[in-house]
Design an enzyme around this catalytic site. Sequence first.
Site, PDB file in Angstrom:
ATOM      1  N   ARG A  73      -1.520   5.417  -8.090  1.00  0.00           N
ATOM      2  CA  ARG A  73      -1.352   4.408  -7.041  1.00  0.00           C
ATOM      3  C   ARG A  73      -2.530   4.432  -6.078  1.00  0.00           C
ATOM      4  NH1 ARG A  73       4.164   4.445  -3.567  1.00  0.00           N
ATOM      5  NH2 ARG A  73       3.060   5.998  -2.326  1.00  0.00           N
ATOM      6  N   LYS A 175      -1.832   0.817  -0.232  1.00  0.00           N
ATOM      7  CA  LYS A 175      -1.430   1.692   0.889  1.00  0.00           C
ATOM      8  C   LYS A 175      -2.636   1.840   1.822  1.00  0.00           C
ATOM      9  CE  LYS A 175       1.936   5.455   1.204  1.00  0.00           C
ATOM     10  NZ  LYS A 175       3.146   4.670   1.526  1.00  0.00           N
ATOM     11  N   GLU A 209      10.307  -5.750   2.548  1.00  0.00           N
ATOM     12  CA  GLU A 209      10.460  -4.340   2.932  1.00  0.00           C
ATOM     13  C   GLU A 209      10.212  -4.205   4.426  1.00  0.00           C
ATOM     14  OE1 GLU A 209       7.533  -1.503   1.655  1.00  0.00           O
ATOM     15  OE2 GLU A 209       5.954  -2.994   1.477  1.00  0.00           O
TER      16      GLU A 209
HETATM   17  C1  LIG Z   1       4.530   4.539   1.381  1.00  0.00           C
HETATM   18  C2  LIG Z   1       5.308   3.297   1.565  1.00  0.00           C
HETATM   19  C3  LIG Z   1       6.575   3.090   0.995  1.00  0.00           C
HETATM   20  C4  LIG Z   1       7.331   4.181   0.289  1.00  0.00           C
HETATM   21  O1  LIG Z   1       6.698   4.660  -0.834  1.00  0.00           O
HETATM   22  P1  LIG Z   1       7.140   6.047  -1.472  1.00  0.00           P
HETATM   23  O2  LIG Z   1       6.218   6.207  -2.624  1.00  0.00           O
HETATM   24  O3  LIG Z   1       8.556   5.892  -1.876  1.00  0.00           O
HETATM   25  O4  LIG Z   1       6.971   7.087  -0.415  1.00  0.00           O
HETATM   26  C5  LIG Z   1       7.167   1.857   1.144  1.00  0.00           C
HETATM   27  N1  LIG Z   1       6.571   0.862   1.838  1.00  0.00           N
HETATM   28  C6  LIG Z   1       5.376   1.029   2.418  1.00  0.00           C
HETATM   29  C7  LIG Z   1       4.771  -0.097   3.153  1.00  0.00           C
HETATM   30  C8  LIG Z   1       4.714   2.245   2.304  1.00  0.00           C
HETATM   31  O5  LIG Z   1       3.540   2.415   2.904  1.00  0.00           O
END
Ligand SMILES: *Cc1c(COP(=O)(O)O)cnc(C)c1O
Length: 330
Positions: A73, A175, A209
């Site tokens: 990722r 991210k 989200e």
């Molecule tokens: C990191 C993150 C998540 C959660 O990801 P995980 O891999 O489950 O920790 C969800 N939404 C956003 C915007 C994130 O930055």
Amino acid sequence: MKLFGTEFGGHIAIAQYADGAWTAPSIEPLAPLPMHPAAHVFHYASTCFEGFKAYRWKDGKGRIFRLHDHVARMRKSAASLCLPVPGADMLANMVIGAVHANLDAIPEPPASLYLRPTLIGTLENIGAAAAPSTKATLFVLTSPVGDYFAGGAAALKLLVEDQKARTTEQLGSTKTGGNYAAALGPTIAAKEKYGVDQVLFCPDGDVQETGAANFLLISDDEILTKSLDTTFLHGMTRDSILKLGAEMGYRISERPFTVDELLEKVATYEACLSGTAATLSPVGTLVYKGEEIRVRDGQPGPNRKKLQTALQNIQYGLEPDTHGWLTEVA
Ligand SMILES: *Cc1c(COP(=O)(O)O)cnc(C)c1O
């Protein structure tokens, strides 16, 4: 234990990229990074990161959860920002090195070592707004963290935002720091106006989200969450819960759904946020158009607990890791 993210392991893994190549990664004592004020990241936000955890089992060895998926990722995030993409083996070995260097500092589960690989553009050029950073620094910072639910799992209150997006569509699954900056203003405003904990971003009614966690609806026999697209971050917790849920007999529904369906479903479905820090957090109340809507009876539900326990049992070494999700660090 201090607040999440405010205590750090004593060592970081670090590597630099310049002239088309990475230096050999090294383990260094935690210290400030010398940075040129013209560094690309300060001006044009060339930065991405990862967040995941290592646990220390009773045998004294570390176990990193879904290391290779997080490495993959991060490489995708780097590529989407036109940053130098670290090799998968190099990045994985830097994470392992950082865990190894800080292993003795990890308390036993449910505490863990939070891992924060970070990649930043360091090209010294404030004229490079429309050019990639051809220099970069990659480091793996670690942070011992306690039990997220030490004080009990309080049900969260979310504002359902049906206009604004969390970020842009082309970076939604990256991210990167800018996404959190974009969500911050609306989130702070919602906290002040409605006393909510988070904002659930649902632009044009499409339930996506919150600022840093995925959203799931869970009944006794179904888990419903938005299908993967570029608008939101593809959480590893979300993915793990869907895989475990399927094995436990839940019907897995990955599809887009609207605010109207959400408001209907919460009469009987539990609602949860998923992410590495808290695994599954219960949602008790939604605020929509100034009205408060209870999720079921407003209390944390049994299905959340059941799924969370199934995930944690693997992470803590109480159940076998049949998916090959854990990487041992001795
Ligand atoms: C990191 C993150 C998540 C959660 O990801 P995980 O891999 O489950 O920790 C969800 N939404 C956003 C915007 C994130 O930055």
